[in-house]
Design an enzyme around this catalytic site. Structure first.
Site: not given
Lengths: 261, 296, 364
Positions: B35, B244, B247, B269, B275
């Site tokens: 970080g 979605c 899908c 998606c 997807c």
């Protein structure tokens, strides 16, 4: 606990200053200043502009580096400290109230955010609790609770100053530096602020170093007084003693020039 | 699939070996201090600053000839930026490329984390525009460096507090700040906050490159990453309340597509590979469309 | 029926093909040659070399042709090329006092050793469009006189002899370590003067010009006089370890500006003029002068002056925004797809509005 009890209860000073000197080239800022400050004690530093009191305060609070001398806070050497340690001190044990509240507040942040910031800086993570603490403190400095989400821009000068005080005291510091806290406020507002300060200092057992040119302020707030002229301390002692029976010519001049209203 | 033979005039993956060494050192420092933003001497690249040069330099420093590279932008392999960067590496490194998340060894991404969980041995490289999470609260670099050094993050929480006071909730929806290993506050790049939970405990190495701002930072595998919040306003990884339409996926981040000028819309998606794969396995959504036509 | 959009690669190829056509323009018009640009657009070439941090007029001219005259795009091309070049050696510091000057003027003295030499300048032209240039024709040769081999000392050194101007500090580094290379190390603030000057000389001319202009208009006044502006060729030499001495590898054209600025001093310290410095590749006068004003403005701290809050005094503001390649990259990146983040914002706004409307309805 009365001041006497407090002072005699601890015989170690909270703050010890020895031989503090700061020059600006050839000009003296402050020279050879020494004093002790005990827990719960308010020390007033008075003098006209150019007396060196602001330089002294600025060195004490770690905003400037003095050329000579020592500052010991709670057994720690403040000047020898790393910058990070000093900054940490500045957001926990110490507080600084600026003359102009704009310098001590985040003008773009709400009153609640301003007060809550120090809490959040030391790990407060409950929004409701932070807000409650902020509301509580706003009450203590006599700001209406429904102003908690307003920005300081919308506040009067006196309110901004009270907000600054709340912001500083919320984490329970032990030592507060105040630079002309009543400067720029009109007389009735000043009186209210001084009353508030006196109550808070007493209730929280704060040690305070307050710089001012206004003798009425020190009369009300300070236990002890240091008079500065030309960068040096010309007289010091208990407030009432110094003001009622000034020894040094400059102090006499100061006292006599105050209008008795 | 192998796009092209590498350009002989350039070193493998474009950067000279000294530069790669410099970048790898920065990456190692970043992994050692999760970080923390490590300064590095970003080089001019053949694409503009702000268009992924940081990510490209990190990728170039990490690539080996055996790698299989995937590049996505907004979750899709076929957006112009992804195409451009994939081509760049095909030209200068000659590595195999793929659109399958599961088959990639190194994935460079702009603004999304793939839906498919990553596995150990994979590297995810993020493109970062502004690495400093405090930048918009404090414009000075000299000041924000101190704030990180001293762990002075009060200002960050003040911003969240203000959001709640004003809007009733935290009003950051992407580039949502996180705390890494309990120490540094980090900007995870402009991924939607929906993706934040994927940052934590990932088996993959996650690297973040900011070219223009000259910073690299990193999350080693299995790092604890926590999105900043309040105890009584906990972080929520939210997305559109739809499935979605192609899908049927319930838990993937969706793109909203306007389908006609009467305001008709559908949700698809954002992760095209995810997807496509689901559809290939027979999953269907509200709009039972066949898998889209081949690439031009 | 929705079909996912594909064809990004083909779109890019087509875009590039059209770009190439536009670059060429009308095929009936003769094609621009790199040599033409190098010779006849020399000031553009200079700017590209300066901001590209690479002295090569041919490459700069090529970059200008490739960029269709967009100079920032040309700078970008040159810098990207520069990145790939191996570093063979570092030259010795150049000696501008030994410059073969083509142009040399001083505003602080009417006359000075070496003289006021106007050189090829626009300064005294009348800005009237010259339509004769629209027709190609030959240029009559300019009058000539033999070149003087006499030395042309820096006029500032004359002031220096009497201690009237502050000494030119060799660098902020006390132990003579070479200044950092901005193209090899990340910029770190606070920056020493050498690093600032590097950043400014390759910074955008427009930006530096505006910053300098602002100091003249009251945003941090430094009372600048052009002590000397000299433009000409300077030899570049490199130490060859195997030979044990330095070898001259060529010469480059440079513009050097030294400004004489507001004097400082106190009761203990006698008054002295202070300096600003500018150095740029090629004949790039505007940039050299602007650079010296900005350099001087940024020196306020070491000269013990006040920070008036002027933008040109703000080191971080000036240095972080001077690089036009970084600036344009970031500016133009907002053209890239951002629909994922936008979607997140859309959801947030929808949610906030829904909450607010619910509250409103409950109140009614």
């Amino acid at each position: 606990m009365s001041l006497i009890e407090k002072v005699t209860a601890t015989d170690t000073p909270l703050l010890t200053v020895a031989g503090l000197t700061k020059n600006y080239g050839a000009r003296i800022g402050c020279a050879d200043v020494s004093f002790d400050l005990f827990p719960g004690e308010v020390l007033g530093i008075v003098g006209e502009s150019g007396s060196g009191k602001s330089t002294l305060l600025s060195c004490l609070a770690g905003h400037q580096r003095p050329d000579l001398g020592q500052i010991i806070y709670d057994g720690q050497d403040v000047i020898a400290m790393s910058e990070s340690a000093r900054r940490r001190l500045g957001r926990t044990d110490w507080a600084y109230v600026h003359q102009n509240p704009r310098d001590g507040l985040r003008m773009g942040v709400s009153a609640g955010g301003n007060v809550g910031e120090r809490l959040m800086a030391v790990g407060a993570r409950h929004y409701g609790d932070i807000r409650a603490a902020a509301t509580d403190w706003l009450g203590r400095v006599e700001i209406d609770a429904d102003r908690i989400d307003d920005r300081p821009r919308a506040f009067s000068g006196g309110m901004q100053q009270r907000l600054q005080i709340a912001r500083n005291l919320v984490t329970g510091p032990r030592l507060v530096f105040m630079d002309e806290p009543t400067g720029g406020l009109d007389v009735s507002v000043q009186a209210r602020l001084l009353d508030l300060l006196r109550g808070l200092v007493r209730d929280l057992g704060l040690s305070v170093v307050i710089v001012t040119h206004d003798l009425a302020v020190v009369r009300l707030l300070a236990h002890r007084l240091m008079v500065m002229q030309g960068g040096r301390v010309v007289e010091q002692g208990l407030t009432d003693q110094v003001l009622d029976d000034p020894q040094h010519a400059y102090t006499q001049l100061l006292v006599s020039s105050v209008l008795q209203v | 699939m192998n796009d092209a033979t590498p350009e002989p005039a350039y070193n493998f993956a474009y950067l000279d070996e000294q530069t790669k060494r410099m970048i790898r050192r920065a990456i190692l420092k970043g992994i050692a201090v999760p970080g923390y933003q490590v300064p590095f001497a970003s080089r001019e690249m053949p694409m503009p600053y702000g268009w992924g040069t940081g990510g490209v330099q990190v990728t170039a420093a990490c690539l080996v000839p055996e790698d299989r590279l995937k590049v996505i932008d907004q979750g899709a392999d076929d957006t112009t930026n992804a195409v451009s960067i994939r081509r760049f590496f095909a030209r200068t490194a000659g590595v195999a490329t793929t659109t399958r998340t599961t088959e990639a060894t190194l994935i460079q991404t702009r603004h999304r984390i793939p839906e498919t969980p990553l596995h150990a041995g994979q590297i995810l490289v993020y493109q970062v525009p502004i690495p400093e999470p405090l930048r918009f609260l404090e414009p000075r670099e000299t000041e924000t460096r101190k704030m990180h050094e001293l762990e002075e993050y009060g200002l960050m929480h003040v911003k969240l507090y203000e959001d709640i006071a004003r809007h009733g909730q935290i009003a950051t929806s992407y580039a949502y700040p996180v705390k890494v290993s309990g120490r540094y506050v980090m900007d995870p790049s402009p991924i939607p906050k929906f993706d934040n939970p994927k940052l934590s405990g990932s088996p993959a190495i996650q690297l973040f490159g900011a070219g223009r701002e000259q910073r690299i930072y990193a999350l080693p595998p299995y790092t604890k990453v926590v999105s900043l919040d309040f105890d009584d306003h906990p972080f929520q990884a939210s997305k559109a309340a739809h499935d979605c339409d192609l899908c049927g996926a319930k838990a993937s981040y969706l793109d909203e597509v306007i389908t006609d000028d009467l305001g008709g819309r559908m949700f698809v998606c954002s992760d095209t590979d995810f997807c496509t794969d689901r559809q290939a396995h027979g999953k269907r959504g509200r709009v039972s469309a066949p898998v889209s036509g081949d690439a031009a | 029926m929705y079909v996912a959009v594909k064809g990004g690669e083909r779109a890019i190829d087509n875009a590039h093909a059209w770009l190439a056509e536009e670059r060429r323009g009308d095929p009936a018009v003769p094609e621009l040659s790199v040599a033409q640009i190098r010779e006849q657009m020399r000031l553009a070439v200079n700017r590209v070399m300066a901001e590209g941090s690479l002295y090569d007029p041919d490459l700069a001219a090529l970059a200008i042709k490739q960029s269709r005259g967009d100079l920032i795009e040309a700078v970008f091309l040159l810098r990207a090329y520069r990145t790939t070049l191996p570093r063979l050696a570092s030259s010795n510091p150049i000696d501008t006092a030994a410059m073969a000057v083509d142009r040399r003027i001083s505003a602080t003295f009417k006359d000075l050793p070496g003289g006021q030499v106007l050189g090829p300048t626009f300064d005294y032209t009348h800005r009237l469009l010259d339509f004769k240039l629209a027709a190609e024709g030959s240029v009559p040769p300019a009058p000539q006189s033999p070149a003087t081999a006499a030395p042309v000392p820096h006029v500032i050194d004359i002031l220096n002899r009497d201690g009237l101007i502050e000494a030119a500090t060799p660098d902020d580094t006390p132990d003579n370590t070479p200044p950092p290379d901005l193209t090899r190390e990340p910029m770190e603030l606070p920056a020493a003067r050498a690093l600032r000057l590097q950043a400014i000389t390759r910074g955008d001319e427009g930006f530096i010009l505006s910053m300098a202009y602002s100091t003249q208009r009251g945003y941090g006044r430094t009372h600048a006089f052009v002590g000397e502006l000299r433009i000409g060729h300077v030899a570049v030499s490199v130490d060859i370890p195997e030979l044990g001495f330095a070898v001259e590898i060529g010469e480059i054209e440079l513009s050097e500006c030294e400004t004489v600025n507001q004097f400082s001093g106190s009761r203990t310290q006698p008054a002295q003029f202070t300096r600003g410095y500018g150095l740029v590749f090629g004949q790039s006068e505007r940039k050299a002068i602007a650079m010296s004003l900005v350099d001087r403005a940024l020196r306020w701290k070491e000269l013990g002056e006040d920070d008036t809050g002027a933008p040109a005094q703000d080191e971080e503001f000036v240095l972080m925004h001077a690089d036009n390649v970084q600036a344009t990259g970031f500016l133009e990146h907002i053209k890239l797809p951002h629909y994922v983040d936008f979607q997140a914002e859309l959801e947030l706004v929808r949610r906030l509005r829904a909450d607010a409307i619910t509250l409103q309805e409950a109140a009614e």
